[in-house]
Design a protein around this motif. Structure first.
Motif, mmCIF file in Angstrom:
data_model
loop_
_atom_site.group_PDB
_atom_site.id
_atom_site.type_symbol
_atom_site.label_atom_id
_atom_site.label_comp_id
_atom_site.label_asym_id
_atom_site.label_seq_id
_atom_site.Cartn_x
_atom_site.Cartn_y
_atom_site.Cartn_z
ATOM 1 N N ALA A 75 0.832 -1.212 0.000
ATOM 2 C CA ALA A 75 0.000 0.000 0.000
ATOM 3 C C ALA A 75 0.867 1.262 0.000
ATOM 4 O O ALA A 75 0.554 2.242 -0.695
ATOM 5 N N ILE A 76 1.958 1.249 0.762
ATOM 6 C CA ILE A 76 2.865 2.401 0.798
ATOM 7 C C ILE A 76 3.625 2.518 -0.514
ATOM 8 O O ILE A 76 3.747 3.613 -1.099
ATOM 9 N N GLN A 77 4.134 1.386 -1.018
ATOM 10 C CA GLN A 77 4.978 1.417 -2.214
ATOM 11 C C GLN A 77 4.207 1.807 -3.468
ATOM 12 O O GLN A 77 4.804 2.298 -4.438
ATOM 13 N N GLU A 78 2.889 1.612 -3.459
ATOM 14 C CA GLU A 78 2.075 2.010 -4.614
ATOM 15 C C GLU A 78 2.130 3.523 -4.859
ATOM 16 O O GLU A 78 1.799 3.995 -5.948
ATOM 17 N N ARG A 79 2.575 4.265 -3.859
ATOM 18 C CA ARG A 79 2.646 5.729 -3.992
ATOM 19 C C ARG A 79 3.929 6.181 -4.687
ATOM 20 O O ARG A 79 4.137 7.371 -4.917
ATOM 21 N N TYR A 80 4.800 5.214 -5.004
ATOM 22 C CA TYR A 80 6.101 5.558 -5.579
ATOM 23 C C TYR A 80 6.297 4.840 -6.900
ATOM 24 O O TYR A 80 5.538 3.934 -7.266
ATOM 25 N N LEU A 81 7.330 5.240 -7.644
ATOM 26 C CA LEU A 81 7.665 4.596 -8.904
ATOM 27 C C LEU A 81 8.173 3.181 -8.640
ATOM 28 O O LEU A 81 8.785 2.905 -7.603
ATOM 29 N N GLU A 82 7.961 2.290 -9.601
ATOM 30 C CA GLU A 82 8.367 0.900 -9.430
ATOM 31 C C GLU A 82 9.859 0.767 -9.177
ATOM 32 O O GLU A 82 10.302 -0.031 -8.347
ATOM 33 N N GLU A 83 10.661 1.572 -9.883
ATOM 34 C CA GLU A 83 12.117 1.471 -9.731
ATOM 35 C C GLU A 83 12.619 2.029 -8.402
ATOM 36 O O GLU A 83 13.789 1.843 -8.041
ATOM 37 N N GLU A 84 11.752 2.701 -7.656
ATOM 38 C CA GLU A 84 12.148 3.223 -6.347
ATOM 39 C C GLU A 84 11.875 2.216 -5.216
ATOM 40 O O GLU A 84 12.266 2.461 -4.072
ATOM 41 N N CYS A 85 11.235 1.087 -5.562
ATOM 42 C CA CYS A 85 10.821 0.115 -4.536
ATOM 43 C C CYS A 85 11.639 -1.175 -4.637
ATOM 44 O O CYS A 85 12.015 -1.613 -5.731
ATOM 45 N N GLU A 86 11.885 -1.777 -3.470
ATOM 46 C CA GLU A 86 12.586 -3.068 -3.399
ATOM 47 C C GLU A 86 13.889 -3.033 -4.205
ATOM 48 O O GLU A 86 14.152 -3.858 -5.076
ATOM 49 N N VAL A 87 14.737 -2.093 -3.854
ATOM 50 C CA VAL A 87 16.007 -1.901 -4.571
ATOM 51 C C VAL A 87 17.084 -2.780 -3.935
ATOM 52 O O VAL A 87 17.329 -2.701 -2.723
ATOM 53 N N TYR A 88 17.711 -3.616 -4.756
ATOM 54 C CA TYR A 88 18.737 -4.529 -4.258
ATOM 55 C C TYR A 88 20.012 -3.766 -3.923
ATOM 56 O O TYR A 88 20.484 -2.922 -4.706
#
Length: 763
Positions: free
Chosen positions: A39-52
């Motif tokens: 729910a929180i990550q939906e507010r951001y760009l895909e490339e900004e989430c779960e970054v290795y």
């Protein structure tokens, strides 16, 4: 030394603190956490989430290779931000910066590695984002760091972890080194024990599953443990010895203890059920009630280190002693010790139960070895593991208690109660006590889920409610029901039962083999063994989903002359003939027990039949013999008192009536003259009831073997177990009489194992 570790693993060890509490044990915690993150990550760009993120850090001759995934990596107005999302049930305004050190430490390690990777960055903003379970309400805590500010933190964190890691590595290295030189602890193998061990070793090395039928006396416990130790090849490889009963775990403990005393250097943990190892009067994992839950994570590292460096075998008594010393929960302590042990002894459910299995070991493919003792019990146990029930009465009671108290909870209770009422009315209209259906209604599951969420939210908002026990009881019942519904397929049925004015709805598993085999695929090799794993083809179907495996059948190490085996086929024990054959049966039992003074078991297919014969037999023998009977409810003390009467040098003959398939028909050792004979009345068929009939229908439709799989094979297994109680060593001598006309039918005669081929037939 190169040390490859996840960042979360390191900070969880170094910075863990706090209590064992409801949030820690929440059955849906991981699921809610994932939803909140999304729910929180939906507010951001895909490339900004779960970054290795990965990086290296050297401490002396050791180099850490670190990796992890940052929840959020953002650039805002030239400033880089490391965001960690943490869902919580606590009021957000009650969160104090730094009160969860693991959260901040994890983000700080990410920040340090990113600063090393990007020297052009002067600083990184660390942002902890706390949110509710829906991810709607949030609170963020920001801290700015430079690489230089984080350097001492990194050094201290990894130094603490390194010290502990080196202790573990030394232990794992010793495990493998000592396993190489380890020799069979008893010198000579028993008859066929060498063949047994060689088969187990081969299957482990070849990554195969093995179904092993090895009669009593071969030495199955050491015969499987020894080759498993010799087959160890990986530092983190573990041996799991799994069994259905306490006696099996005790035997395994003794065998591992012998191995530890004769050259194998390793750590072994026995996991005891929470209810049996809890130090409080009531099993309630609440820090406001239990001092062993309060501050558990503050003390657990020192408790683990103390026991690990002092002992080799972490059995129940030692775990309890050290748990008291360090004031930690003994059950959770045993799980912590298991995670760093080389061998783990425990119940089947720690590998197979979807609600209790040890995810840290069995979620992903592993090099571990699974030794599954008394595997003839696994089918019934697994059916229970993959079944679940809900009762209308509990929902109705909470609906009454919460009337006018909680609008949202009442709504969920009302909705589910109405659906259950609808099912009950259907049964009443059809004038049926129970029905089975092939499909479970999705609308019903939706209502159960709504109630589960409602109960959990209410408990978090009102942790001290006077109705907490009732809420927790219903909460876990709903959770288990939903968990099992995830597995629902053609191997299940839905059962609706009227129980007075109450209604019970159950998800019944008829064939758990798909899930058992899937779990076995997560270990290097699974060795399933028993004295009565017969016929092997049946167990390959119900335990291994008919997948390929090795079959080994070993003969008895005892001579046939040790056992006088008779088949009396002149008496019918079928239900309708029991009254007519009662007097002949009583006299036949007396004829067997009067021949030689000693101790005898008389096994019956049911308590009702036992009680029917018991009174007639007592009247016949009078004071000539001591006659006792198994009771319907017996605790461990009652069982010990019962078995203590089997004395080797008794003044009178003892005749003990017991139930076939019960606590005295398997898993007990009455060696020598403590037991000299048994009479087995009937062929052990499971009682005719709606559930067994559903199994028959399912197995008939699926394999065209309904009666064999649901009735005949399970019944014959009980008979074999009871026969095996008499001859327990190569010096034992005894008699067994099988009484039933069906034993001379071709189907039964074809099942007689090799060691029964000398049986004499009487009419």
């Amino acid at each position: 030394m190169i040390i490859k570790k996840g960042i979360k693993d390191i900070v969880s060890y170094v910075y863990q603190q706090g209590d064992l509490n409801l949030e820690y044990f929440s059955a849906n915690r991981a699921q809610y956490g994932t939803k909140a993150h999304q729910a929180i990550q939906e507010r951001y760009l895909e490339e900004e989430c779960e970054v290795y993120v990965e990086g290296r850090y050297a401490i002396g001759e050791h180099e850490f290779h670190l990796n992890g995934r940052v929840d959020l990596l953002l650039e805002r107005e030239g400033q880089w931000i490391v965001g960690e999302i943490k869902s919580t049930t606590r009021p957000l305004d009650a969160i104090i910066p730094g009160d969860r050190p693991t959260h901040l430490a994890q983000a700080k390690v990410y920040a340090y590695l990113l600063l090393c990777e990007h020297p052009e960055w002067e600083q990184v903003l660390v942002r902890l984002i706390y949110c509710d379970l829906e991810g709607v309400q949030t609170r963020q805590i920001d801290e700015m760091y430079t690489k230089e500010e984080l350097e001492p933190f990194m050094e201290q964190t990894l130094q603490i972890y390194l010290k502990w890691y080196l202790i573990l590595v030394r232990s794992m290295t010793l495990k493998l080194k000592s396993a190489k030189s380890f020799t069979f602890p008893f010198g000579d193998f028993r008859s066929y024990q060498r063949e047994l061990s060689a088969s187990v070793y081969h299957c482990i090395k070849e990554r195969k599953q093995l179904l092993l039928r090895a009669p009593t006396g071969i030495g199955k416990t050491m015969g499987t443990i020894f080759p498993s130790i010799k087959a160890l090849s990986d530092q983190e490889q573990k041996i799991f010895y799994l069994t259905a009963k306490t006696i099996g775990r005790q035997v395994a403990e003794k065998a591992f203890d012998v191995c530890l005393a004769t050259g194998w250097v390793a750590k072994v943990t026995t996991i005891t059920a929470k209810e049996k190892i809890c130090l409080m009067e009531e099993v309630k994992c609440d820090p406001t009630y239990c001092p062993y839950a309060k501050g558990y994570f503050d003390r657990i590292n020192e408790a683990v280190k103390d026991l690990f460096e002092t002992e080799q075998l972490f059995n129940r008594d030692r775990l309890v002693a050290y748990a008291k010393k360090h004031q930690v929960c003994p059950f959770e302590y045993s799980l912590a010790m298991a995670s760093i042990s080389d061998a783990i002894i425990g119940d089947y459910n720690y590998m197979f139960d979807p609600r209790a299995y040890l995810r840290r070991f069995f979620d992903e493919p592993s090099p571990h070895i699974a030794l599954i003792d008394e595997a003839h019990n696994l089918y019934d146990r697994a059916c229970e593991m993959y079944s679940a029930s809900l009762t209308k009465g509990k929902v109705q009671e909470l609906k009454r208690l919460f009337k006018g108290k909680s609008k949202s909870l009442n709504k969920a209770l009302n909705a589910l109660n109405l659906k259950l009422l609808e099912y009950r009315q259907e049964l009443e209209e059809d004038k049926k006590q129970e029905i089975f259906k092939e499909e479970v209604e999705s609308s019903f599951l939706t209502k159960v889920m709504a109630l589960l969420e409602g109960v959990e939210k209410y408990l978090y908002a009102h942790p001290t409610t006077e109705y907490k026990p009732q809420l927790m009881d219903l909460y876990f019942e709903c959770h288990q029901f939903l968990r099992i519904s995830d597995f629902y397929n053609e191997c299940f049925r839905v059962r609706y039962e009227r129980m007075g004015i109450d209604l019970k709805i159950s998800l019944i598993c008829l064939n758990p083999s798909l899930y058992l085999y899937d779990r076995m695929q997560h270990v290097r090799s699974a060795i399933l063994f028993s004295a009565t794993l017969h016929p092997l083809s049946y167990y390959q179907t119900v335990l291994l989903h008919d997948e390929a495996c090795e079959h080994i059948f070993l003969p008895s190490p005892f001579g046939r002359e040790n056992l006088d085996l008779y088949v009396h086929y002149g008496i019918s024990t079928k239900y309708k003939q029991r009254e007519a054959s009662l007097s002949k049966l009583v006299f036949t039992i007396f004829q067997v027990t009067r021949q030689r003074k000693g101790n005898y078991f008389i096994f019956f297919p049911s308590y009702q039949y036992l009680e029917q014969v018991f009174e007639g037999y007592k009247s016949l023998v009078g004071e000539e013999q001591v006659v006792i009977a198994q009771e319907r409810e017996m605790d461990e003390h009652d069982r010990e008192v019962f078995l203590a009467q089997f004395e080797a040098q008794s003044e009178k003959t003892l005749v003990a009536f017991a139930v076939l398939g019960g606590i005295f028909s398997e898993g007990i050792d009455l060696i020598g003259d403590r037991l000299i004979g048994s009479v087995i009345v009937g062929v052990g068929l499971p009682q005719l009831n709606p559930l067994t009939e559903q199994r028959r229908l399912y197995f008939e439709e699926t394999f065209q073997k309904g009666y064999l799989y649901a009735y005949l094979y399970p019944g014959f297994n009980k008979v074999m177990q009871a026969v095996g109680r008499v001859i327990r060593s190569d010096t034992d001598r005894g008699i067994v009489v099988l009484i039933d006309e069906r034993y001379v039918e071709p189907t039964y005669l074809s099942l007689f194992p090799y060691e029964w081929q000398h049986a004499k037939f009487l009419k």
